[in-house]
Design a protein around this motif. Sequence first.
Motif, mmCIF file in Angstrom:
data_model
loop_
_atom_site.group_PDB
_atom_site.id
_atom_site.type_symbol
_atom_site.label_atom_id
_atom_site.label_comp_id
_atom_site.label_asym_id
_atom_site.label_seq_id
_atom_site.Cartn_x
_atom_site.Cartn_y
_atom_site.Cartn_z
ATOM 1 N N LYS A 71 0.831 -1.214 0.000
ATOM 2 C CA LYS A 71 0.000 0.000 0.000
ATOM 3 C C LYS A 71 0.859 1.255 0.000
ATOM 4 O O LYS A 71 0.540 2.236 -0.636
ATOM 5 C CB LYS A 71 -0.920 0.003 1.218
ATOM 6 C CG LYS A 71 -2.004 -1.027 1.148
ATOM 7 C CD LYS A 71 -2.864 -0.996 2.390
ATOM 8 C CE LYS A 71 -3.906 -2.095 2.310
ATOM 9 N NZ LYS A 71 -4.724 -2.143 3.514
ATOM 10 N N GLU A 72 1.978 1.207 0.724
ATOM 11 C CA GLU A 72 2.841 2.377 0.839
ATOM 12 C C GLU A 72 3.893 2.457 -0.255
ATOM 13 O O GLU A 72 4.425 3.510 -0.541
ATOM 14 C CB GLU A 72 3.587 2.377 2.190
ATOM 15 C CG GLU A 72 2.711 2.340 3.409
ATOM 16 C CD GLU A 72 2.272 0.929 3.783
ATOM 17 O OE1 GLU A 72 2.973 -0.036 3.445
ATOM 18 O OE2 GLU A 72 1.216 0.801 4.400
ATOM 19 N N ASN A 73 4.218 1.319 -0.862
ATOM 20 C CA ASN A 73 5.380 1.264 -1.738
ATOM 21 C C ASN A 73 5.102 0.375 -2.947
ATOM 22 O O ASN A 73 4.528 -0.693 -2.821
ATOM 23 C CB ASN A 73 6.551 0.681 -0.950
ATOM 24 C CG ASN A 73 7.833 1.389 -1.246
ATOM 25 O OD1 ASN A 73 7.934 2.118 -2.223
ATOM 26 N ND2 ASN A 73 8.827 1.162 -0.420
ATOM 27 N N SER A 108 10.449 3.557 -5.009
ATOM 28 C CA SER A 108 10.586 3.638 -6.470
ATOM 29 C C SER A 108 11.719 4.563 -6.916
ATOM 30 O O SER A 108 12.286 4.379 -7.986
ATOM 31 C CB SER A 108 9.272 4.066 -7.108
ATOM 32 O OG SER A 108 8.882 5.327 -6.623
ATOM 33 N N ASP A 109 12.066 5.554 -6.108
ATOM 34 C CA ASP A 109 13.160 6.468 -6.467
ATOM 35 C C ASP A 109 14.539 5.884 -6.151
ATOM 36 O O ASP A 109 15.540 6.355 -6.666
ATOM 37 C CB ASP A 109 13.007 7.800 -5.734
ATOM 38 C CG ASP A 109 11.757 8.547 -6.165
ATOM 39 O OD1 ASP A 109 11.348 8.378 -7.331
ATOM 40 O OD2 ASP A 109 11.192 9.273 -5.336
ATOM 41 N N GLN A 113 19.878 1.820 -6.322
ATOM 42 C CA GLN A 113 20.839 1.314 -5.347
ATOM 43 C C GLN A 113 21.196 -0.155 -5.577
ATOM 44 O O GLN A 113 22.231 -0.619 -5.106
ATOM 45 C CB GLN A 113 20.296 1.475 -3.928
ATOM 46 C CG GLN A 113 20.201 2.907 -3.482
ATOM 47 C CD GLN A 113 19.660 2.997 -2.069
ATOM 48 O OE1 GLN A 113 19.753 2.056 -1.294
ATOM 49 N NE2 GLN A 113 19.088 4.136 -1.734
ATOM 50 N N PHE A 114 20.370 -0.881 -6.301
ATOM 51 C CA PHE A 114 20.678 -2.285 -6.587
ATOM 52 C C PHE A 114 21.817 -2.421 -7.597
ATOM 53 O O PHE A 114 22.604 -3.353 -7.523
ATOM 54 C CB PHE A 114 19.450 -3.020 -7.130
ATOM 55 C CG PHE A 114 18.388 -3.272 -6.114
ATOM 56 C CD1 PHE A 114 18.668 -3.973 -4.953
ATOM 57 C CD2 PHE A 114 17.099 -2.824 -6.307
ATOM 58 C CE1 PHE A 114 17.683 -4.225 -4.006
ATOM 59 C CE2 PHE A 114 16.109 -3.071 -5.378
ATOM 60 C CZ PHE A 114 16.401 -3.769 -4.231
ATOM 61 N N LYS A 115 21.892 -1.506 -8.541
ATOM 62 C CA LYS A 115 22.883 -1.598 -9.621
ATOM 63 C C LYS A 115 24.331 -1.684 -9.114
ATOM 64 O O LYS A 115 25.070 -2.556 -9.553
ATOM 65 C CB LYS A 115 22.710 -0.436 -10.592
ATOM 66 C CG LYS A 115 23.567 -0.567 -11.819
ATOM 67 C CD LYS A 115 22.743 -0.354 -13.048
ATOM 68 C CE LYS A 115 23.568 -0.511 -14.273
ATOM 69 N NZ LYS A 115 23.245 -1.696 -15.020
#
Length: 129
Positions: A71-73, A108-109, A113-115
């Motif tokens: 719901k939040e993300n 979503s922004d 950071q995964f890259k």
Amino acid sequence: MASILLGIKKRSKSLKHNTWNAKIEKVFVEYENGRSEKVELKLQPFNENAWLEIDIWDDRWLSIHCWARTKENNWDWFEEARLFPNVTSKSFVTALEATYKTFFRMNSDDVIQFKPIWTNLLATGPKLL
């Protein structure tokens, strides 16, 4: 791929205890002229609709898909590339653990950071603009 599978096996107890849900399977895919194998990792970092899925084929081709739908993300990240030949099981498992630990502060922004976690492991090659 055998060394990576061995590294995952060594850390499987930790993976299963540090995630809400963990599935690790070896799958064989039949083709007309042979068969391939892949390892499927499906980790649910926390008790919500969030998943980390990694498929590693026997030719070291890897696809990573992370997402959360709450719901939040609501976010999504996907990467496909070949693992460098010098990738060790330790470096792979370290990246895997860093990825699911990053889920807790993700939105979503911030999926970028995964890259950096996977940059030194994946031969992505040139991309079309």
